[in-house]
Design an enzyme around this catalytic site. Sequence first.
Site, PDB file in Angstrom:
ATOM      1  N   CYS A 148       0.841  -1.197  -0.052  1.00 58.32           N
ATOM      2  CA  CYS A 148       0.032   0.005  -0.054  1.00 58.32           C
ATOM      3  C   CYS A 148       0.825   1.106  -0.045  1.00 58.32           C
ATOM      4  O   CYS A 148       0.531   2.368  -0.548  1.00 58.32           O
ATOM      5  CB  CYS A 148      -1.047   0.150   1.241  1.00 58.32           C
ATOM      6  SG  CYS A 148      -0.286  -0.763   2.728  1.00 58.32           S
ATOM      7  N   HIS A 241      -2.205   6.965   3.937  1.00 59.33           N
ATOM      8  CA  HIS A 241      -0.771   6.814   4.296  1.00 59.33           C
ATOM      9  C   HIS A 241      -0.137   8.127   3.803  1.00 59.33           C
ATOM     10  O   HIS A 241       0.095   8.500   2.588  1.00 59.33           O
ATOM     11  CB  HIS A 241      -0.118   5.669   3.559  1.00 59.33           C
ATOM     12  CG  HIS A 241      -0.344   4.307   4.377  1.00 59.33           C
ATOM     13  ND1 HIS A 241      -0.995   4.063   5.300  1.00 59.33           N
ATOM     14  CD2 HIS A 241       0.025   2.821   3.637  1.00 59.33           C
ATOM     15  CE1 HIS A 241      -1.397   2.652   5.666  1.00 59.33           C
ATOM     16  NE2 HIS A 241      -0.457   2.117   4.635  1.00 59.33           N
TER      17      HIS A 241
HETATM   18  P1  NAP Z   1      -7.202  -8.565   8.077  1.00 59.49           P
HETATM   19  O1  NAP Z   1      -8.133  -7.338   8.190  1.00 59.49           O
HETATM   20  O2  NAP Z   1      -6.477  -9.244   9.022  1.00 59.49           O
HETATM   21  O3  NAP Z   1      -7.995  -9.736   7.420  1.00 59.49           O
HETATM   22  C1  NAP Z   1      -7.601 -11.039   7.017  1.00 59.49           C
HETATM   23  C2  NAP Z   1      -8.470 -11.794   6.293  1.00 59.49           C
HETATM   24  O4  NAP Z   1      -8.042 -13.098   5.947  1.00 59.49           O
HETATM   25  C3  NAP Z   1      -9.852 -12.006   7.113  1.00 59.49           C
HETATM   26  O5  NAP Z   1     -10.918 -12.076   5.996  1.00 59.49           O
HETATM   27  C4  NAP Z   1      -9.612 -13.469   7.751  1.00 59.49           C
HETATM   28  O6  NAP Z   1     -10.661 -14.193   7.889  1.00 59.49           O
HETATM   29  C5  NAP Z   1      -8.876 -14.087   6.465  1.00 59.49           C
HETATM   30  N1  NAP Z   1      -8.042 -15.537   6.920  1.00 59.49           N
HETATM   31  C6  NAP Z   1      -7.366 -15.400   8.124  1.00 59.49           C
HETATM   32  N2  NAP Z   1      -6.763 -16.459   8.183  1.00 59.49           N
HETATM   33  C7  NAP Z   1      -7.503 -17.277   7.105  1.00 59.49           C
HETATM   34  C8  NAP Z   1      -7.419 -18.676   7.165  1.00 59.49           C
HETATM   35  N3  NAP Z   1      -6.801 -19.732   7.645  1.00 59.49           N
HETATM   36  N4  NAP Z   1      -8.008 -19.015   5.869  1.00 59.49           N
HETATM   37  C9  NAP Z   1      -8.810 -18.205   4.991  1.00 59.49           C
HETATM   38  N5  NAP Z   1      -8.972 -16.748   5.496  1.00 59.49           N
HETATM   39  C10 NAP Z   1      -8.365 -16.399   6.392  1.00 59.49           C
HETATM   40  O7  NAP Z   1      -6.113  -7.943   6.684  1.00 59.49           O
HETATM   41  P2  NAP Z   1      -6.216  -6.739   5.876  1.00 59.49           P
HETATM   42  O8  NAP Z   1      -5.783  -5.793   6.350  1.00 59.49           O
HETATM   43  O9  NAP Z   1      -7.492  -6.766   5.151  1.00 59.49           O
HETATM   44  O10 NAP Z   1      -5.120  -7.314   4.689  1.00 59.49           O
HETATM   45  C11 NAP Z   1      -5.298  -8.311   4.008  1.00 59.49           C
HETATM   46  C12 NAP Z   1      -3.894  -8.905   2.894  1.00 59.49           C
HETATM   47  O11 NAP Z   1      -3.919  -7.459   2.212  1.00 59.49           O
HETATM   48  C13 NAP Z   1      -2.842  -8.814   3.773  1.00 59.49           C
HETATM   49  O12 NAP Z   1      -1.925  -9.783   3.223  1.00 59.49           O
HETATM   50  C14 NAP Z   1      -2.113  -7.307   3.953  1.00 59.49           C
HETATM   51  O13 NAP Z   1      -0.617  -7.333   4.107  1.00 59.49           O
HETATM   52  C15 NAP Z   1      -2.395  -6.914   2.588  1.00 59.49           C
HETATM   53  N6  NAP Z   1      -2.794  -5.459   2.339  1.00 59.49           N
HETATM   54  C16 NAP Z   1      -3.486  -4.729   3.233  1.00 59.49           C
HETATM   55  C17 NAP Z   1      -3.595  -3.401   3.042  1.00 59.49           C
HETATM   56  C18 NAP Z   1      -4.531  -2.553   4.085  1.00 59.49           C
HETATM   57  O14 NAP Z   1      -4.365  -1.372   3.963  1.00 59.49           O
HETATM   58  N7  NAP Z   1      -5.059  -2.977   4.954  1.00 59.49           N
HETATM   59  C19 NAP Z   1      -3.080  -2.699   1.817  1.00 59.49           C
HETATM   60  C20 NAP Z   1      -2.485  -3.458   0.910  1.00 59.49           C
HETATM   61  C21 NAP Z   1      -2.380  -4.739   1.306  1.00 59.49           C
HETATM   62  P3  NAP Z   1     -11.602 -14.199   9.165  1.00 59.49           P
HETATM   63  O15 NAP Z   1     -12.337 -13.047   9.585  1.00 59.49           O
HETATM   64  O16 NAP Z   1     -12.578 -15.428   8.898  1.00 59.49           O
HETATM   65  O17 NAP Z   1     -10.439 -14.787   9.973  1.00 59.49           O
END
Ligand code: NAP
Length: 349
Positions: A148, A241
């Site tokens: 990001c 950011h």
């Molecule tokens: P998050 O809020 O922690 O969400 C993670 C997701 O993954 C949830 O839907 C969770 O489902 C699912 N998950 C976790 N363990 C799992 C498993 N064993 N099997 C299947 N699904 C599973 O994270 P996020 O911030 O959205 O980020 C998601 C990804 O995008 C990460 O790799 C992060 O580095 C990347 N990213 C994030 C941003 C940002 O601004 N947030 C920007 C760019 C990239 P449950 O709710 O069921 O646990």
Amino acid sequence: MNTEPKIKVGILGATGSVGQKFISLLENHPWFEITEIAASKKSAGKKYNEAVNWVLSNPIPKSICEKIIKECKPNLECKIVFSGLDSSVAGEIEKDFAQNGYTVISNSKNHRMDEDVPLLIPEVNPDHLDIIKNQKYNGGAIITNPNCSAIGLTIALKPLMDNFGIESVNVVTMQAISGGGIDLMKSDSFKDNVIPFISGEEGKMETEPLKILGNFNSDKIKNADFPISAQCNRVNVFDGHTECVQVKLKKKVSSEKIIEAWQNFNALPQRLALPSAPENPIHYFDSENLPQPKLQKDIDKGMAVSIGRLRKDKLFDFKFVVLSHNTIRGAAGGAILCAELLYTKSLIK
Ligand code: NAP
């Protein structure tokens, strides 16, 4: 007007910070409709509104509210899967989907640096998409959206590299809470605080822009070869950011010429008028106290990068401030723009 039926898409990690943004941004999308939502075993089998900790100000779209969450197995009824999966599981799950014929557009780090995977910013390196022809995924494909903070930085650097050449870059980030996922948002650790560490982030900032700005010679990507030094901090801002950047350029150039290069930057998504493309990828602000997350993060659908405070620097040549929306431009919105580019290039099977 497009009269073709909409393409069915699924969201992996639909309950997370990025997953929620996908659901919100895809409501009423002209080309794509969400037919499947999936998350971990803990959420699978539940109605979306019962499993999710919804953090967005707009309500959960009606079509999704009571939809049943599935497991992340490649038996979903859709062609594209957008992945907002936790990186501890994303690598294998995304590969599994690609091997079963799905087009995977991922926000996770796992496949970003794979040789045959494009790390795509449609305004910067749309030509890199052709590298998917080297993938051996049985009809499917993996395309990745960069980190990001790397997205904002790389969009700001692209016109500088093309017009003046880059010798070196130093960047210090102030990153929003929503970038740390739902667990961080639920904790108190960020309140009245600055956390001077984000796991793995500095390495991504120092390498990903070089792949994105690299040269594609029809078979391989040769990375750009200037050094980037990054320091990444989590600050108490919900979305957006901010990055303080210093840059040394190959050519001697005036501030006016740099601003002109940013303001004239117009790329393929703008020429194709893709639905999620900002009208102007870069907005430059003259006021000395801009850009600010509160005021500029949503500019041009949250898809534009805001830049300000360009001035001479005693160590490098110039310094400036970059701001971009981390869950829109830096995640879900950027990934949807990638899918729109794939669609117009007939690369979705
Ligand atoms: P998050 O809020 O922690 O969400 C993670 C997701 O993954 C949830 O839907 C969770 O489902 C699912 N998950 C976790 N363990 C799992 C498993 N064993 N099997 C299947 N699904 C599973 O994270 P996020 O911030 O959205 O980020 C998601 C990804 O995008 C990460 O790799 C992060 O580095 C990347 N990213 C994030 C941003 C940002 O601004 N947030 C920007 C760019 C990239 P449950 O709710 O069921 O646990």
